[in-house]
Enzyme design. Structure first.
Site, PDB file in Angstrom:
ATOM      1  CD  GLU A 186      -2.974  -1.032   2.254  1.00  0.00           C
ATOM      2  OE1 GLU A 186      -4.023  -0.401   2.080  1.00  0.00           O
ATOM      3  OE2 GLU A 186      -2.693  -1.600   3.335  1.00  0.00           O
ATOM      4  CD  GLU A 188      -3.419  -6.236   3.680  1.00  0.00           C
ATOM      5  OE1 GLU A 188      -3.386  -7.065   2.738  1.00  0.00           O
ATOM      6  OE2 GLU A 188      -2.730  -5.206   3.684  1.00  0.00           O
TER       7      GLU A 188
HETATM    8  N1  COA Z   1       4.846  -7.665  11.470  1.00  0.00           N
HETATM    9  C1  COA Z   1       5.687  -7.866  12.512  1.00  0.00           C
HETATM   10  N2  COA Z   1       6.820  -8.576  12.410  1.00  0.00           N
HETATM   11  C2  COA Z   1       7.107  -9.126  11.226  1.00  0.00           C
HETATM   12  C3  COA Z   1       6.292  -8.957  10.095  1.00  0.00           C
HETATM   13  C4  COA Z   1       5.106  -8.184  10.260  1.00  0.00           C
HETATM   14  N3  COA Z   1       4.283  -7.945   9.234  1.00  0.00           N
HETATM   15  N4  COA Z   1       6.844  -9.614   9.048  1.00  0.00           N
HETATM   16  C5  COA Z   1       7.969 -10.159   9.507  1.00  0.00           C
HETATM   17  N5  COA Z   1       8.152  -9.868  10.812  1.00  0.00           N
HETATM   18  C6  COA Z   1       9.258 -10.257  11.684  1.00  0.00           C
HETATM   19  C7  COA Z   1       9.158 -11.723  12.098  1.00  0.00           C
HETATM   20  O1  COA Z   1       8.312 -11.872  13.222  1.00  0.00           O
HETATM   21  C8  COA Z   1      10.610 -12.007  12.413  1.00  0.00           C
HETATM   22  O2  COA Z   1      10.918 -11.454  13.672  1.00  0.00           O
HETATM   23  P1  COA Z   1      11.805 -12.332  14.744  1.00  0.00           P
HETATM   24  O3  COA Z   1      13.106 -12.583  14.018  1.00  0.00           O
HETATM   25  O4  COA Z   1      11.933 -11.433  15.912  1.00  0.00           O
HETATM   26  O5  COA Z   1      11.039 -13.586  14.964  1.00  0.00           O
HETATM   27  C9  COA Z   1      11.369 -11.182  11.395  1.00  0.00           C
HETATM   28  O6  COA Z   1      10.480 -10.175  10.973  1.00  0.00           O
HETATM   29  C10 COA Z   1      11.794 -11.974  10.157  1.00  0.00           C
HETATM   30  O7  COA Z   1      10.627 -12.605   9.633  1.00  0.00           O
HETATM   31  P2  COA Z   1      10.502 -14.196   9.416  1.00  0.00           P
HETATM   32  O8  COA Z   1       9.054 -14.539   9.444  1.00  0.00           O
HETATM   33  O9  COA Z   1      11.401 -14.924  10.368  1.00  0.00           O
HETATM   34  O10 COA Z   1      11.114 -14.314   7.942  1.00  0.00           O
HETATM   35  P3  COA Z   1      10.726 -15.420   6.860  1.00  0.00           P
HETATM   36  O11 COA Z   1      11.691 -15.235   5.752  1.00  0.00           O
HETATM   37  O12 COA Z   1      10.626 -16.757   7.490  1.00  0.00           O
HETATM   38  O13 COA Z   1       9.248 -15.040   6.353  1.00  0.00           O
HETATM   39  C11 COA Z   1       7.507 -13.553   5.570  1.00  0.00           C
HETATM   40  C12 COA Z   1       9.030 -13.838   5.684  1.00  0.00           C
HETATM   41  C13 COA Z   1       7.330 -12.169   4.966  1.00  0.00           C
HETATM   42  C14 COA Z   1       6.864 -14.616   4.660  1.00  0.00           C
HETATM   43  C15 COA Z   1       6.872 -13.620   6.977  1.00  0.00           C
HETATM   44  O14 COA Z   1       7.667 -12.828   7.855  1.00  0.00           O
HETATM   45  C16 COA Z   1       5.464 -13.117   7.036  1.00  0.00           C
HETATM   46  O15 COA Z   1       4.559 -13.809   6.610  1.00  0.00           O
HETATM   47  N6  COA Z   1       5.269 -11.903   7.595  1.00  0.00           N
HETATM   48  C17 COA Z   1       3.948 -11.333   7.789  1.00  0.00           C
HETATM   49  C18 COA Z   1       3.411 -10.766   6.478  1.00  0.00           C
HETATM   50  C19 COA Z   1       2.024 -10.178   6.676  1.00  0.00           C
HETATM   51  O16 COA Z   1       1.069 -10.867   6.977  1.00  0.00           O
HETATM   52  N7  COA Z   1       1.943  -8.838   6.478  1.00  0.00           N
HETATM   53  C20 COA Z   1       0.693  -8.115   6.440  1.00  0.00           C
HETATM   54  C21 COA Z   1       0.156  -7.787   7.747  1.00  0.00           C
HETATM   55  S1  COA Z   1      -1.469  -7.026   7.538  1.00  0.00           S
END
Ligand code: COA
Length: 260
Positions: A122, A142
């Protein structure tokens, strides 16, 4: 000491770097360890950055991420337990930063590498141009989380790609790679991994070299036109021309052409 007797923990403010490259200002999200998840603190930093003189005086603004992400979206840890009144307060305090990016008078570009999800996408949609590298991954998680894109994303996506495509991207598509994002029009260009900032800065410099008032008026007129009637749109064009016709840049442009 706070009342609970525990020592103060000084919260680290996630920074947004502001750097100048000629007339171009680059804003870099630097919350790498959380994939630049847009916490309210990061949104506040971004809002403060937008108000800085370097940004206001620049001819073009580039937004970019760091590490493995442009941004992985809203900080999901802050979404838990948000009551309606918290949501209202959120939009009053930091949640309008996406609108503030969109309202910048100068052209804006997003240089996207890695994850560009949810509110991150966004934010990118709030800029005028999106350039991605081959590592970019796009998506709107979302609805799967029981909510909707609500930082202007549905508005901008419908205008960019039409309602059917917007529904497809928001409801049916989990992830899109850079090539798919190019096909559906989410990004304007895809470059090899590692080249995105350089290419974006190249385009930004070109934009910054154009007559600034004409660029700004063109941008604002184009943004206004999808919501205007045809007659109002034609009037906007004519008023814009009337405003620009006697500027030094316009006069010089006409004279230079005449001198050929
Ligand atoms: N909000 C808060 N923290 C987030 C985040 C988010 N949207 N996306 C990633 N992080 C954090 C993770 O919790 C992790 O923190 P930690 O190391 O303290 O545990 C760090 O960033 C790295 O992310 P991680 O999930 O370990 O990396 P990955 O390569 O395994 O996965 C994603 C990457 C993007 C697939 C996964 O992080 C994810 O699905 N994130 C959420 C995406 C999302 O739903 N965003 C929209 C929200 S409305």
């Amino acid at each position: 000491m706070p009342l609970d007797g525990r020592p103060h923990e000084v919260a680290r403010i996630p920074p947004v770097d502001v750097t100048r490259d000629g007339a171009v200002c680059v804003l870099t999200l630097r919350r790498e360890e959380k994939l630049n998840a847009l916490s309210t603190a990061l949104e506040r930093e971004l809002g403060d950055a937008l108000a800085r003189e370097e940004v206001r005086a620049s001819g073009c603004v580039v937004l970019t991420g760091s590490g493995r992400a442009f941004s992985a979206g809203a900080d999901v840890t802050e979404l838990r337990g948000r009551r309606p009144e918290d949501v209202v307060a959120y939009y009053r305090e930091t949640g309008d930063v996406y609108e503030r990016v969109a309202a910048l008078p100068q052209p804006t570009l997003s240089a996207i590498s890695g994850y560009c999800l949810g509110a991150g996408l966004e934010l990118a949609l709030a800029t005028d141009f999106r350039i991605a590298d081959e590592t970019a991954v796009f998506g709107f998680p979302e609805v799967g989380l029981g909510i909707v894109p609500s930082s202007g994303g549905t508005q901008r996506l419908v205008r960019l790609a039409g309602p059917a495509r917007a529904k497809e991207l928001i409801l049916l598509r989990d992830r899109l790679d850079a090539g798919e994002a190019l096909v559906v029009g989410l990004v304007t260009e895809v470059v090899p991994a590692g080249a995105v900032l350089e290419r974006t800065l190249e385009l930004a410099q070109r934009l910054a070299e154009l007559p600034p008032l004409a660029v700004s008026i063109a941008k604002q007129a184009i943004d206004a036109i999808p919501d205007a009637s045809r007659d109002a749109g034609i009037l906007i064009e004519r008023l814009a021309y009337g405003l620009l016709a006697q500027t030094e840049d316009a006069q010089r442009g006409v004279e230079d052409f005449g001198g050929r």
